[in-house]
Design an enzyme around this catalytic site. Structure first.
Site, PDB file in Angstrom:
ATOM      1  N   ARG A 277       0.851  -1.195   0.000  1.00 25.71           N
ATOM      2  CA  ARG A 277       0.000   0.000   0.000  1.00 25.71           C
ATOM      3  C   ARG A 277       0.887   1.245   0.000  1.00 25.71           C
ATOM      4  NH1 ARG A 277      -4.886   0.609  -1.556  1.00 25.71           N
ATOM      5  NH2 ARG A 277      -5.727  -0.974  -0.114  1.00 25.71           N
TER       6      ARG A 277
ATOM      7  N   HIS B  90       0.645   3.605 -10.604  1.00 29.09           N
ATOM      8  CA  HIS B  90      -0.323   4.068  -9.591  1.00 29.09           C
ATOM      9  C   HIS B  90       0.408   4.812  -8.462  1.00 29.09           C
ATOM     10  CE1 HIS B  90      -3.475   3.934  -6.602  1.00 29.09           C
ATOM     11  NE2 HIS B  90      -4.217   3.035  -7.255  1.00 29.09           N
TER      12      HIS B  90
ATOM     13  N   GLU C 138      -1.934   9.174 -11.085  1.00 30.89           N
ATOM     14  CA  GLU C 138      -1.536   7.941 -11.757  1.00 30.89           C
ATOM     15  C   GLU C 138      -1.390   8.154 -13.266  1.00 30.89           C
ATOM     16  OE1 GLU C 138      -4.257   4.815 -10.545  1.00 30.89           O
ATOM     17  OE2 GLU C 138      -4.793   6.006  -8.773  1.00 30.89           O
TER      18      GLU C 138
END
Length: 278
Positions: free
Chosen positions: A59, A154, A254
């Site tokens: 993450r 991302h 992104e």
């Protein structure tokens, strides 16, 4: 200096340091989870409670969403594809310049990928760590038929506080609001006071993230779609590997090929998406 390291659980990553910057890249996902220029604050955001375990996506940092962005038509397949949780091969590095380090990682089809996606491919990530973070993701179709590709780098950016964050460079650009599924036109700069999940199209100019005490520039090529995302309060509470106040100190910009910007690769052809952060 490039050093191969392992966490206590065996999770492998590479640490890079030169006179201009430092970085850390996991072999799972070829995932850049740390990038910092010399004498400056961290640019990438990484969750304090992120999993560093095989089979679980990290993450934060720069997950590679590939070969599909978002959910596949088959809801049993992983969101954002399989590249970010696959083991990549470290191919080579170049440290001929004391201010720059270049690395290449590769992922190819195998029995597990062919169960999820029936095409043969070669995927390479070229990373350059210097006073700029340069990422080039090259897809080559090794199959005998064409395939459709959607993808994204991302990138999670660290900000002092979301209330100070402002994004420039997307004024008058059309976007799909993924919260309402309505098509809209951006008016002015982007600020944050609620959940934001948008896919901008027709993006050709440099994007600037302005924080309280600095600016970060993003320049893309091979991509005309850009995703802007912050989960805000309620969604953060539902998400894995995020503290309850994580949304206050991160946002995603992104570099993508998504929706109308999807690509069709013919057999033996290649396509590269590139993002430079400085």
């Amino acid at each position: 200096m490039i050093v191969h390291k392992k966490l206590a659980n065996g999770f492998e990553y590479i640490e890079i340091k030169n006179s201009a910057a430092e970085a850390k890249i996991a072999l799972q996902g070829a995932h850049i989870f740390h990038y910092k220029r010399a004498d400056e604050e961290q640019i990438l955001w990484l969750s304090e409670v992120s999993d560093f375990e095989y089979g679980k996506a990290i993450r934060g940092g720069v997950p590679i969403c590939w070969p599909w962005f978002g959910f596949n038509e088959n809801k049993n397949l992983p969101q954002h594809g399989f590249a970010r949780v696959s083991m990549w091969e470290f191919i080579k590095s170049d440290e001929s310049d004391e201010k720059s380090s270049s690395l290449i990682f590769r992922l190819t089809h195998g029995s597990q990928t062919l169960k999820m996606w029936r095409y043969k491919f070669e995927l390479e990530l070229h990373v350059t760590i210097s006073d700029k973070l340069t990422m080039e993701l090259k897809t080559t179709n090794l199959d005998c038929e064409s395939f459709v590709l959607t993808q994204a780098l991302h990138t999670y950016f660290k900000v002092s506080h979301i209330s100070h964050a402002l994004i420039k460079g997307l004024d008058k650009k059309p976007y799909l609001d993924a919260l309402t599924w309505k098509n809209e036109i951006q008016e002015g700069d982007i600020t944050f006071n609620q959940e934001v999940d948008r896919v901008y199209q027709e993006v050709t100019d440099e994007i600037i993230l302005r924080d309280e005490n600095r600016e970060i520039h993003i320049k893309n090529s091979g991509s005309s779609s850009t995703v802007v995302w912050n989960p805000w309060i309620e969604k953060t509470l539902r998400m894995s590997a995020m503290n309850e106040n994580a949304y206050e100190h991160m946002l995603c910009i992104e570099s993508a090929n998504a929706f109308d910007d999807r690509k069709v690769l013919k057999p033996q052809s290649s396509y590269t998406i590139k993002a430079v952060i400085f």
